[in-house]
Design a protein around this motif. Structure first.
Motif, PDB file in Angstrom:
ATOM      1  N   LEU A 107     103.087   3.672 -17.076  1.00  0.00           N
ATOM      2  CA  LEU A 107     103.962   3.993 -18.256  1.00  0.00           C
ATOM      3  C   LEU A 107     103.875   3.305 -19.588  1.00  0.00           C
ATOM      4  CD1 LEU A 107     106.613   5.907 -18.752  1.00  0.00           C
ATOM      5  CD2 LEU A 107     108.109   3.549 -17.594  1.00  0.00           C
ATOM      6  N   THR A 108     103.632   1.752 -18.691  1.00  0.00           N
ATOM      7  CA  THR A 108     103.421   1.006 -20.279  1.00  0.00           C
ATOM      8  C   THR A 108     102.527   1.696 -21.863  1.00  0.00           C
ATOM      9  OG1 THR A 108     104.209  -0.569 -19.311  1.00  0.00           O
ATOM     10  CG2 THR A 108     102.742  -1.151 -21.188  1.00  0.00           C
ATOM     11  N   PHE A 109     101.086   2.331 -20.682  1.00  0.00           N
ATOM     12  CA  PHE A 109     100.431   2.531 -21.597  1.00  0.00           C
ATOM     13  C   PHE A 109     100.803   3.718 -21.993  1.00  0.00           C
ATOM     14  CE2 PHE A 109      96.428   4.810 -21.725  1.00  0.00           C
ATOM     15  CZ  PHE A 109      95.755   4.818 -22.525  1.00  0.00           C
ATOM     16  N   GLN A 110     101.197   4.469 -21.465  1.00  0.00           N
ATOM     17  CA  GLN A 110     102.070   6.258 -21.940  1.00  0.00           C
ATOM     18  C   GLN A 110     103.464   5.466 -22.897  1.00  0.00           C
ATOM     19  OE1 GLN A 110     100.340   8.581 -20.554  1.00  0.00           O
ATOM     20  NE2 GLN A 110      99.114   6.968 -18.600  1.00  0.00           N
ATOM     21  N   VAL A 111     103.023   5.040 -23.400  1.00  0.00           N
ATOM     22  CA  VAL A 111     104.492   4.963 -24.228  1.00  0.00           C
ATOM     23  C   VAL A 111     103.440   4.025 -25.481  1.00  0.00           C
ATOM     24  CG1 VAL A 111     106.633   2.773 -24.971  1.00  0.00           C
ATOM     25  CG2 VAL A 111     105.873   4.281 -23.307  1.00  0.00           C
ATOM     26  N   GLN A 112     102.748   3.250 -25.672  1.00  0.00           N
ATOM     27  CA  GLN A 112     101.504   3.131 -26.368  1.00  0.00           C
ATOM     28  C   GLN A 112     101.004   3.706 -26.692  1.00  0.00           C
ATOM     29  OE1 GLN A 112     100.139  -0.216 -23.798  1.00  0.00           O
ATOM     30  NE2 GLN A 112     101.259  -1.969 -24.483  1.00  0.00           N
ATOM     31  N   ASN A 113     100.725   4.808 -26.234  1.00  0.00           N
ATOM     32  CA  ASN A 113      99.826   5.527 -26.920  1.00  0.00           C
ATOM     33  C   ASN A 113     100.363   7.149 -27.277  1.00  0.00           C
ATOM     34  OD1 ASN A 113      96.112   5.329 -26.415  1.00  0.00           O
ATOM     35  ND2 ASN A 113      97.761   3.902 -24.676  1.00  0.00           N
ATOM     36  N   SER A 114     101.968   7.241 -26.910  1.00  0.00           N
ATOM     37  CA  SER A 114     102.209   8.169 -27.538  1.00  0.00           C
ATOM     38  C   SER A 114     102.705   7.601 -29.351  1.00  0.00           C
ATOM     39  CB  SER A 114     103.375   8.606 -26.907  1.00  0.00           C
ATOM     40  OG  SER A 114     104.594   7.660 -25.998  1.00  0.00           O
ATOM     41  N   THR A 115     103.525   6.814 -29.061  1.00  0.00           N
ATOM     42  CA  THR A 115     103.907   5.987 -30.600  1.00  0.00           C
ATOM     43  C   THR A 115     102.477   6.081 -31.245  1.00  0.00           C
ATOM     44  OG1 THR A 115     103.740   4.169 -29.377  1.00  0.00           O
ATOM     45  CG2 THR A 115     106.015   5.089 -29.518  1.00  0.00           C
ATOM     46  N   ARG A 116     101.338   5.776 -30.555  1.00  0.00           N
ATOM     47  CA  ARG A 116     100.244   5.452 -31.223  1.00  0.00           C
ATOM     48  C   ARG A 116     100.088   6.444 -32.192  1.00  0.00           C
ATOM     49  NH1 ARG A 116      97.084   0.568 -32.406  1.00  0.00           N
ATOM     50  NH2 ARG A 116      97.702  -0.164 -30.072  1.00  0.00           N
TER      51      ARG A 116
END
Length: 225
Positions: A107-116
Motif C-alpha cells: 500500500l505504501t508504494f501505491q500511495v507514493q506512486n499515485s502522488t508522484r
C-alpha cells in the motif's frame, strides 16, 4: 420512412467526436417532448447537420482528474482507519505493508506512486524540473502529508503553460524504453492511466484486508457525492 440521421460533431482541442441520432419524419404534437427536442435543434437545409462546439483544454481535463482521484485516495484511507478503529486493529502496523500478492508492491508504494505521478505529469506538462520527493512514508499521517504535497502541485500548476505546451514533444520512460510523444499524449495515455493503476491497487489492497469499501467509495469523489 425517416429523415437522414442528425450528425452531431463535438469539436474539442483533442479532435472531433462524432455521434449519430436518427430523428423520425413524423413529429406530432402528441409527443411534445420529442417535438421540443426537434424544434430546439438546428437543421441545415441540405445535410441535417448539427454542430455543437465544446471547448476543452488539457489543463481542464488533467488537473481536476488528479484532484478528484486524490480525494478518492484520501477517502479510502480514512475508511481503512475507521474500520481499524472499530475492530481493534492498529492501522499503521497492519495496512501500509499489506499487498495483494507477494510479488506486488504494498500500500505504501501505491500511495507514493499515485502522488508522484501527479508531480511528474504536472512537471512534464509545464516543462519544469521535477521536485525530489523522499519515499519515507510509513504511517497514515505520512500518507496524508504526501497527498497534501500533491494537492499543492495541482493548486500551483501553471494552467496557461500547460495548455500552451500541449503539443510539445517530451520523453516518457516506460521500463527500459523511452517514448517521445506530445505532452498531451503523455498525460492522457500514460500519466492518467498510471495514476489510476496505483489508485485502484490501493483500493484493492484495502478491500482485500477487509475494509468495507465499494464502488461508491471509489467513484464518489468524481461524482461529487
Amino acid at each position: 420512412m425517416t429523415t437522414p440521421p442528425l450528425y452531431h460533431q463535438f469539436t474539442t482541442s483533442f479532435g472531433s467526436i462524432n455521434t449519430f441520432q436518427p430523428i423520425p419524419l413524423e413529429i406530432s404534437l402528441s409527443h411534445p417532448q420529442t417535438f421540443r427536442s426537434f424544434s430546439n435543434t438546428y437543421l441545415s437545409s441540405k445535410h441535417g447537420t448539427v454542430e455543437n462546439e465544446m471547448s476543452l483544454t488539457l489543463s481542464s481535463v488533467v488537473l481536476p482528474t488528479f484532484s478528484k482521484g486524490l480525494d478518492t485516495l484520501t477517502h479510502i484511507l480514512q475508511a481503512a482507519q475507521e474500520h481499524a478503529s472499530k475492530n481493534g486493529i492498529n492501522a499503521d502496523d497492519t495496512y501500509p505493508n499489506a499487498r495483494l500478492v507477494d510479488d506486488m508492491r504494498p500500500l505504501t508504494f501505491q500511495v507514493q506512486n499515485s502522488t508522484r505521478t501527479v508531480l511528474r505529469v504536472v512537471s512534464r506538462l509545464q516543462g519544469t524540473a521535477e521536485e525530489a520527493w523522499e519515499d519515507n512514508e510509513t504511517t497514515f499521517a505520512d500518507f496524508y502529508k504526501r497527498i497534501d504535497k500533491a494537492r499543492n502541485i495541482l493548486k500551483n500548476a501553471d494552467v496557461k503553460k500547460i495548455d500552451e505546451r500541449a503539443e510539445t514533444q517530451v520523453d516518457v520512460p516506460l521500463g527500459p524504453q523511452i517514448f517521445k510523444i506530445s505532452a498531451k499524449d503523455s498525460a492522457l495515455n500514460q500519466g492518467i492511466p498510471n495514476f489510476f493503476f496505483h489508485l485502484q491497487t490501493a483500493y484493492a489492497i484495502l478491500r482485500a484486508q477487509g475494509v468495507p469499501i465499494g464502488k461508491r467509495d471509489y467513484i464518489g469523489s468524481f461524482l461529487g457525492i
